[in-house]
Design an enzyme around this catalytic site. Sequence first.
Site, PDB file in Angstrom:
ATOM      1  N   ASP A 111      40.992  45.147  42.707  1.00  0.00           N
ATOM      2  CA  ASP A 111      39.816  46.015  42.757  1.00  0.00           C
ATOM      3  C   ASP A 111      39.632  46.777  44.069  1.00  0.00           C
ATOM      4  O   ASP A 111      38.512  47.066  44.479  1.00  0.00           O
ATOM      5  CB  ASP A 111      38.577  45.149  42.517  1.00  0.00           C
ATOM      6  N   GLU A 133      44.982  40.728  37.137  1.00  0.00           N
ATOM      7  CA  GLU A 133      43.632  40.209  37.423  1.00  0.00           C
ATOM      8  C   GLU A 133      42.586  41.132  36.790  1.00  0.00           C
ATOM      9  O   GLU A 133      41.581  41.501  37.398  1.00  0.00           O
ATOM     10  CB  GLU A 133      43.400  40.063  38.933  1.00  0.00           C
ATOM     11  N   GLU A 147      34.017  46.773  45.062  1.00  0.00           N
ATOM     12  CA  GLU A 147      35.065  46.235  44.186  1.00  0.00           C
ATOM     13  C   GLU A 147      34.655  46.185  42.704  1.00  0.00           C
ATOM     14  O   GLU A 147      35.480  46.449  41.825  1.00  0.00           O
ATOM     15  CB  GLU A 147      35.480  44.826  44.653  1.00  0.00           C
ATOM     16  N   HIS A 223      33.600  37.652  54.685  1.00  0.00           N
ATOM     17  CA  HIS A 223      33.976  39.040  54.993  1.00  0.00           C
ATOM     18  C   HIS A 223      33.376  40.075  54.062  1.00  0.00           C
ATOM     19  O   HIS A 223      33.582  41.256  54.244  1.00  0.00           O
ATOM     20  CB  HIS A 223      35.494  39.191  54.991  1.00  0.00           C
ATOM     21  N   ARG A 225      31.430  42.883  52.340  1.00  0.00           N
ATOM     22  CA  ARG A 225      30.598  43.967  52.869  1.00  0.00           C
ATOM     23  C   ARG A 225      29.131  43.798  52.461  1.00  0.00           C
ATOM     24  O   ARG A 225      28.222  43.994  53.245  1.00  0.00           O
ATOM     25  CB  ARG A 225      31.138  45.285  52.306  1.00  0.00           C
ATOM     26  N   HIS A 255      37.979  37.486  59.721  1.00  0.00           N
ATOM     27  CA  HIS A 255      38.542  38.693  59.108  1.00  0.00           C
ATOM     28  C   HIS A 255      38.556  39.831  60.123  1.00  0.00           C
ATOM     29  O   HIS A 255      37.747  39.852  61.052  1.00  0.00           O
ATOM     30  CB  HIS A 255      37.655  39.061  57.906  1.00  0.00           C
TER      31      HIS A 255
HETATM   32  N1  UDP Z   1      43.917  34.000  53.656  1.00  0.00           N
HETATM   33  C1  UDP Z   1      44.948  33.951  54.611  1.00  0.00           C
HETATM   34  N2  UDP Z   1      44.614  33.844  55.938  1.00  0.00           N
HETATM   35  C2  UDP Z   1      43.334  33.785  56.371  1.00  0.00           C
HETATM   36  C3  UDP Z   1      42.289  33.838  55.394  1.00  0.00           C
HETATM   37  C4  UDP Z   1      42.622  33.952  54.058  1.00  0.00           C
HETATM   38  O1  UDP Z   1      46.138  34.006  54.260  1.00  0.00           O
HETATM   39  O2  UDP Z   1      43.110  33.693  57.593  1.00  0.00           O
HETATM   40  C5  UDP Z   1      44.288  34.156  52.239  1.00  0.00           C
HETATM   41  C6  UDP Z   1      43.625  33.201  51.262  1.00  0.00           C
HETATM   42  O3  UDP Z   1      44.359  32.031  51.091  1.00  0.00           O
HETATM   43  C7  UDP Z   1      43.571  34.032  49.988  1.00  0.00           C
HETATM   44  C8  UDP Z   1      43.457  35.443  50.480  1.00  0.00           C
HETATM   45  O4  UDP Z   1      43.846  35.441  51.833  1.00  0.00           O
HETATM   46  O5  UDP Z   1      44.771  33.939  49.234  1.00  0.00           O
HETATM   47  C9  UDP Z   1      42.026  35.872  50.325  1.00  0.00           C
HETATM   48  O6  UDP Z   1      41.806  37.002  51.038  1.00  0.00           O
HETATM   49  P1  UDP Z   1      40.358  37.536  51.333  1.00  0.00           P
HETATM   50  O7  UDP Z   1      39.400  36.407  51.392  1.00  0.00           O
HETATM   51  O8  UDP Z   1      40.510  38.404  52.536  1.00  0.00           O
HETATM   52  O9  UDP Z   1      40.071  38.518  50.115  1.00  0.00           O
HETATM   53  P2  UDP Z   1      39.458  38.333  48.672  1.00  0.00           P
HETATM   54  O10 UDP Z   1      40.231  37.289  47.948  1.00  0.00           O
HETATM   55  O11 UDP Z   1      38.023  38.035  48.816  1.00  0.00           O
HETATM   56  O12 UDP Z   1      39.669  39.693  48.043  1.00  0.00           O
END
Ligand code: UDP
Length: 384
Positions: A111, A133, A147, A223, A225, A255
């Site tokens: 997204d 997804e 998103e 993180h 927004r 982040h």
């Molecule tokens: N993640 C990582 N390092 C970090 C924090 C998160 O590799 O320092 C991984 C986590 O395991 C997951 C993904 O990043 O697979 C999630 O990313 P994020 O939370 O940024 O985005 P979202 O999933 O909310 O889109």
Amino acid sequence: MLRIVSENFEVKTLKKIKVMSVIGTRPEGIKMIPLVKALKNDSAFESIFVNTGQHKEQLDQVLELFSVEPDYNLNIMERKPKLEEILAVILVELSKILDKEKPDIVLVHGDTATTLAGAQAAFFRQIPVGHIEAGLRTFDRYSPFPEEMNRQVVGKYTTLHFAATETNKSNLLAELVNEKDIFVVGNTVIDALFDVTSKKLDIPLEIKSIIENPYHTILLTTHRRENLEELNDVYSAVNHLIKEYNDIQFVFPIHKNPAVRKKVYASLSKDPRVHLLEPLDYYVFSQLMNSSYFIITDSGGIQEEAPALKKPVLVARKSTERTEGIEAGTLKLVGTNTETIINESIKLLEQPSYYQSFSRNRNPYGDGKTSEKIVSIIKNYFSS
Ligand code: UDP
């Protein structure tokens, strides 16, 4: 070209299916790389892999970890575009690649701006779009922002909808997507997680010593927004808990979003048991998840990964599209209210039966074979 011998020994020549996979952010990388690898390992496909570079550093770590090299790097952030320009630049640059490569199908994930621009660019050339997804919805247009709207719009451009769960499928059916175009396959994040946790790599000493501390580790990530205004409330809960409990530590890989960083440094306790870290490489992060006692997060991906590792998650968001995790009892939606986060954390810290009610539950997001399933569905689509 692939040569095959059919049953009557006639030699036929089959054209490879040219698949272009597009990613731009860390979570897209984590969730698409298992699929890109599965496509590369299957001789029926020619795989083209494009990185828009929407999250440069955080994504580079992931590409390196899984030893995958994009065929195209757009490096869009080098131009320091504003939010709306990101979308426009990706659309223009991807269109040039599509004209050159002429793929049979374009795969996008999730997204983000990359997802939206990738799907739109393919649609403009009438190239089928596969959405990985698909069908995640909060039905709240501003949460997560932007998103939720990105994925609803991408759903309109999509030809093959790869939904992680039955709930995601129902969301698509409610939007009148044809049932024959929806495939419930699980989430590729579990493929990535199983792959990464099976590796035996070195962990930086700083993280190793945190993991080895004799405290219950609470892993924290924020993180989103749309949560920015309320982050102080989440951090107040952390500050309260660290004062009340001398046997816990918080670990917070922050982040790269500058607005989040500003809030963190202004509001979080300077207690030595609150460890503020740079974003961690996925291998190290998975080890940290594995060694944590529970997790407080507003991340989407972590809500899917943590139940596979049997770690309770307090979801610090107003709403979540991962409703299966809530129903399975592995996730608890706590919002950003300070008191609720404190109370739920205390229950996890003090009531073993409450804790076990989270960790005994099954993981609803996949069996680690999602990429294989998607590959075979794409093959069937082009052979029929
Ligand atoms: N993640 C990582 N390092 C970090 C924090 C998160 O590799 O320092 C991984 C986590 O395991 C997951 C993904 O990043 O697979 C999630 O990313 P994020 O939370 O940024 O985005 P979202 O999933 O909310 O889109």
